[in-house]
Design a protein around this motif. Structure first.
Motif, PDB file in Angstrom:
ATOM      1  N   ALA A  23       0.829  -1.205   0.000  1.00 26.51           N
ATOM      2  CA  ALA A  23       0.000   0.000   0.000  1.00 26.51           C
ATOM      3  C   ALA A  23       0.865   1.257   0.000  1.00 26.51           C
ATOM      4  N   GLN A  24       2.031   1.176   0.667  1.00 32.37           N
ATOM      5  CA  GLN A  24       2.909   2.350   0.759  1.00 32.37           C
ATOM      6  C   GLN A  24       3.662   2.607  -0.533  1.00 32.37           C
ATOM      7  N   ALA A  25       3.881   1.575  -1.365  1.00 28.42           N
ATOM      8  CA  ALA A  25       4.596   1.759  -2.628  1.00 28.42           C
ATOM      9  C   ALA A  25       3.607   2.271  -3.656  1.00 28.42           C
ATOM     10  N   SER A  26       3.488   3.593  -3.739  1.00 30.03           N
ATOM     11  CA  SER A  26       2.455   4.171  -4.594  1.00 30.03           C
ATOM     12  C   SER A  26       3.011   4.675  -5.927  1.00 30.03           C
ATOM     13  N   ASP A  27       4.349   4.901  -5.997  1.00 31.75           N
ATOM     14  CA  ASP A  27       4.951   5.384  -7.245  1.00 31.75           C
ATOM     15  C   ASP A  27       4.949   4.275  -8.279  1.00 31.75           C
ATOM     16  N   GLU A  28       4.734   4.643  -9.519  1.00 34.29           N
ATOM     17  CA  GLU A  28       4.880   3.666 -10.587  1.00 34.29           C
ATOM     18  C   GLU A  28       5.693   4.284 -11.708  1.00 34.29           C
ATOM     19  N   ARG A  29       6.867   3.756 -11.915  1.00 33.95           N
ATOM     20  CA  ARG A  29       7.731   4.253 -12.995  1.00 33.95           C
ATOM     21  C   ARG A  29       8.763   3.202 -13.348  1.00 33.95           C
ATOM     22  N   SER A  30       9.477   3.449 -14.437  1.00 33.39           N
ATOM     23  CA  SER A  30      10.510   2.512 -14.864  1.00 33.39           C
ATOM     24  C   SER A  30      11.682   2.544 -13.885  1.00 33.39           C
ATOM     25  N   LEU A  31      12.532   1.521 -13.953  1.00 29.08           N
ATOM     26  CA  LEU A  31      13.577   1.340 -12.941  1.00 29.08           C
ATOM     27  C   LEU A  31      14.953   1.145 -13.557  1.00 29.08           C
ATOM     28  N   ILE A  32      15.964   1.454 -12.756  1.00 26.40           N
ATOM     29  CA  ILE A  32      17.323   1.028 -13.092  1.00 26.40           C
ATOM     30  C   ILE A  32      17.725  -0.009 -12.047  1.00 26.40           C
ATOM     31  N   VAL A  33      18.095  -1.191 -12.518  1.00 24.93           N
ATOM     32  CA  VAL A  33      18.515  -2.276 -11.631  1.00 24.93           C
ATOM     33  C   VAL A  33      19.996  -2.545 -11.876  1.00 24.93           C
ATOM     34  N   LEU A  34      20.778  -2.485 -10.814  1.00 23.62           N
ATOM     35  CA  LEU A  34      22.210  -2.777 -10.921  1.00 23.62           C
ATOM     36  C   LEU A  34      22.494  -4.109 -10.235  1.00 23.62           C
ATOM     37  N   LEU A  35      23.087  -5.043 -10.991  1.00 26.88           N
ATOM     38  CA  LEU A  35      23.456  -6.353 -10.450  1.00 26.88           C
ATOM     39  C   LEU A  35      24.972  -6.427 -10.433  1.00 26.88           C
ATOM     40  N   THR A  36      25.538  -6.421  -9.252  1.00 20.03           N
ATOM     41  CA  THR A  36      26.984  -6.323  -9.149  1.00 20.03           C
ATOM     42  C   THR A  36      27.526  -7.344  -8.147  1.00 20.03           C
ATOM     43  N   GLY A  37      28.805  -7.246  -7.818  1.00 16.63           N
ATOM     44  CA  GLY A  37      29.418  -8.177  -6.870  1.00 16.63           C
ATOM     45  C   GLY A  37      30.286  -9.213  -7.558  1.00 16.63           C
TER      46      GLY A  37
END
Ligand code: ATP
Ligand code: MG
Length: 199
Positions: A23-37
């Motif tokens: 319920a608290q996650a109200s924003d909706e937009r595209s994302l940048i996901v970084l997979l590192t390590g």
């Protein structure tokens, strides 16, 4: 309370907590996901999201900043079954072995030009920029230029960046950052890279 009642009560509390978070996650937009390590699982996770998006009929594209002498299973699959999907690789001209900075930088630059075009497309849902972090680490690409292009991408487009390192600015820009930690890798025990698992 019986064991079953305790379990059900715990599940109810957990469900309520999850509902609250959703319920608290109200924003909706595209994302940048970084997979590192330094552990195994970055590129394969990136392709996992590519296949996930394809499942919904979304439009995807892949750019791999790797030498690419031998095609990976993911590349074979996408090129054969989905020839319409934009799939670029740095490929020939990129020489890890011969330390030719000028040639390597030119190859990185050419590949980045493809990524730049894809970042602006208003019909794409997901773009995988595999091993992009090394282009920043080796200074083949300008960090400011890359970060600006990511920030100013077409608004509907989510981007996955993979590779070790990448720098703090990229970490800050990314919405989701996961670090795959190496606990052990079969290679260190002298086991050969396995088709379908490692490549
Ligand atoms: P994958 O493509 O399997 O998801 P990755 O993208 O996380 O791996 P890369 O650094 O791009 O990892 O390296 C790809 C190849 O190197 C794979 O064959 C992988 O098994 C191997 N590899 C990854 N991490 C390690 C490690 N810590 N030690 C040895 N080999 C590794
Ligand atoms: Mg990788």
């Amino acid at each position: 309370m019986s064991r079953e009642e305790r379990f059900n009560a715990a599940m109810e509390r957990q469900q309520a907590a999850v509902r609250e978070c959703i319920a608290q996650a109200s924003d909706e937009r595209s994302l940048i996901v970084l997979l590192t390590g330094d552990g195994k699982g970055k590129t394969s996770s990136g392709f996992g999201m590519v296949f996930r998006a394809l499942g919904y009929g979304q439009k995807v594209a892949v750019v791999q900043f790797i030498k690419g002498t031998q095609p990976s299973g993911e590349e074979i699959f996408l090129r054969e079954r989905f020839p319409e999907i934009p799939f670029y690789q740095m490929g020939t001209g990129f020489t890890w072995d011969t330390q030719n900075f000028v040639a390597d930088q030119a190859a990185a630059r050419r590949t980045w030009e493809q990524a730049l075009k894809l970042l602006q497309r208003d019909d794409l849902d997901l773009l995988l920029l595999d091993e992009l972090t090394y282009m920043l680490a080796y200074k083949f690409l300008d960090e400011d230029e890359v970060l600006t292009a990511l920030r100013e991408r077409a608004p509907q487009l989510s981007v996955i960046v993979t590779g070790r390192g990448g720098g703090t600015a990229l970490r800050e820009l990314a919405d989701t950052v996961s670090e795959v930690k190496n606990h052990k890798h079969a290679f260190d025990a002298g086991i050969k890279a396995r088709k379908g698992v490692d490549y």
